[in-house]
Write a protein that holds these residues in place. Structure first.
Motif, PDB file in Angstrom:
ATOM      1  N   GLY A   1       0.805  -1.209   0.000  1.00 47.55           N
ATOM      2  CA  GLY A   1       0.000   0.000   0.000  1.00 47.55           C
ATOM      3  C   GLY A   1       0.844   1.266   0.000  1.00 47.55           C
TER       4      GLY A   1
ATOM      5  N   GLN B   1       0.673   6.277   6.705  1.00 45.41           N
ATOM      6  CA  GLN B   1      -0.677   5.729   6.621  1.00 45.41           C
ATOM      7  C   GLN B   1      -1.596   6.498   7.546  1.00 45.41           C
TER       8      GLN B   1
ATOM      9  N   ALA C   1      -5.537   6.015   7.658  1.00 48.90           N
ATOM     10  CA  ALA C   1      -6.550   5.057   8.098  1.00 48.90           C
ATOM     11  C   ALA C   1      -7.116   4.450   6.831  1.00 48.90           C
ATOM     12  N   THR C   2      -8.002   3.481   7.001  1.00 47.80           N
ATOM     13  CA  THR C   2      -8.627   2.872   5.831  1.00 47.80           C
ATOM     14  C   THR C   2     -10.119   3.113   5.887  1.00 47.80           C
TER      15      THR C   2
ATOM     16  N   SER D   1     -13.765   2.250   4.232  1.00 52.60           N
ATOM     17  CA  SER D   1     -14.296   1.113   3.485  1.00 52.60           C
ATOM     18  C   SER D   1     -15.798   1.018   3.653  1.00 52.60           C
TER      19      SER D   1
ATOM     20  N   VAL E   1     -12.576  -0.264  -0.724  1.00 53.70           N
ATOM     21  CA  VAL E   1     -11.599   0.002   0.336  1.00 53.70           C
ATOM     22  C   VAL E   1     -10.673   1.088  -0.180  1.00 53.70           C
TER      23      VAL E   1
ATOM     24  N   LEU F   1      -7.225   2.851   0.993  1.00 54.19           N
ATOM     25  CA  LEU F   1      -6.109   3.022   1.917  1.00 54.19           C
ATOM     26  C   LEU F   1      -5.718   4.491   1.856  1.00 54.19           C
TER      27      LEU F   1
ATOM     28  N   TYR G   1      -3.567   7.674   2.824  1.00 56.88           N
ATOM     29  CA  TYR G   1      -2.261   8.106   3.316  1.00 56.88           C
ATOM     30  C   TYR G   1      -2.262   9.612   3.412  1.00 56.88           C
TER      31      TYR G   1
END
Lengths: 221, 221
Positions: A51, A72, A74-75, A77, A88, A90, A92
């Motif tokens: 990722g 990073q 959070a994700t 989704s 989803v 990802l 950054y």
DNA sequence: ATAATAGTGTCTATTAGACACTATTAA
DNA sequence: TTAATAGTGTCTAATAGACACTATTAT
């Protein structure tokens, strides 16, 4: 069972005259074609290592920018955030000095102050809000804001950056004590920043060990 | 362009006699069949609302446990972490009192102290390490450790939990001042915890507003 | 009463902030 | 010289920790 859209989105933050701002890009495809949105793209399973690698690729291919900090966030989704289906993202976040963005001269990249955002597609407003919150939170106890200034900077400049992020004035003596305690800066000998009609300030830069990740304080501020 | 395996993994942490421990489950399918691993599973795009919803489903279906705290940890992704191909794992961490796990009586769930982990499949060792680090970090300035004790607890019990997590003894007066400042606890009137041959301690519980998310301190400890 | 642990009052040490003073530059 | 801002010394305020003392229980 699996039919999930996997993407990466980048919150590229910088500090300009109008305060903390985020880089937005006009979308070149559906859905939400032509709307301003976060730079993002699909995961390339055939070429991306992971990722983080995908985030670097998206950031540099969409904006031409290499950010000194990329982490990073959070994700995000779910079934509802993208009309194409369960997705989803990802997310950054990247921090970059103002002149790196303006200097990169990518004409599609628009900088918008985070407190005057237009309506954004997907859940990009929530992603930006999370990034701003993260940056503000980490500013309390880390050297993360150093990635928003250029390679060389003075302590008064850095203090102003912290003050904008934290939304309050800081005590000069305490701020300098904390920077000493953080132990991430080294003076650049002999050099001084040209200011107005006043005493020039000592220039500093990040110690090499902290050029990719921030240092932390035991007690904040 | 997209052929990404989307999964959820849960780091279920609790505090037992052997210290901070994580729940492992014997894998019931390939790859790594029969190895102890984190409870996890595929995203069900047809039924899961979002990642959090998938995490709750996986946690309750695999362990039978409803954790008082479940939060997003980070996302682990890449080509190398799963032999089946490029994968994304939305990692969540859950905190639960020790007796909730033992009481749930799920015989497959094994509790293993985090400092005596066996070799784990995928990158589960890194996921556990990240969760432990996150919990220890948040213990410095939040009421997160409260989710590791039962519904009713005493301040001496809670202080011992903080001490185990932070790996140091805490000053009793300071700890109590900080708990007062956190303002997340309310005494349960009239009740006392039965201890040995000594003065019983006041029982407390979390204020309703903090039963799902921790409170935060300005300055840590 | 004694042992054991809970809970608190208070003194001391540490840390943060206020404020003033010196330093260095341009004009 | 003055104006302006950088940098520091030092006093005061706020916070954290040490320590001792009282409180309440079982034996």
């Amino acid at each position: 069972m699996n039919a999930v859209i996997c993407t990466v989105d980048i919150v590229l933050l910088t500090l300009g005259d109008e305060g903390l701002s985020v880089a937005l890009l006009k979308r070149d495809r559906q859905p939400f074609k032509d709307l301003a949105a976060l730079p993002g793209g699909f995961i390339h399973a055939d070429t991306d290592v992971d990722g983080f690698d995908a985030a670097m690729r998206v950031l540099s291919s969409k904006t031409g920018i290499h950010a000194p900090y990329l982490g990073q966030l959070a994700t995000f989704s779910g079934a509802a955030r993208d009309p194409r289906g369960w997705s989803v993202s990802l997310a950054y976040y990247a921090l970059v000095p103002f002149d790196v963005i303006t200097g990169a001269g990518h004409p599609d990249v628009k900088l918008v102050p985070v407190d005057r955002l237009p309506a954004l597609p997907f859940d990009h407003a929530a992603i930006v809000a999370t990034a701003v919150e993260r940056l503000r939170s980490k500013s309390q106890y880390s050297s993360l804001p150093c990635f928003l200034v250029g390679e060389l900077f003075t302590l008064p400049q850095l203090q102003r950056v912290y003050e904008v992020l934290m939304g309050e004035e800081l005590n000069k003596v305490s701020f300098r004590r904390k920077m000493t305690e953080l132990d991430v800066l080294e003076p650049v000998e002999g050099q001084m920043a040209a200011s107005g009609a006043s005493r020039p300030a000592q220039l500093y830069r990040l110690k090499p060990a902290f050029r990719d990740q921030p240092g932390l304080l035991k007690r904040g501020l």
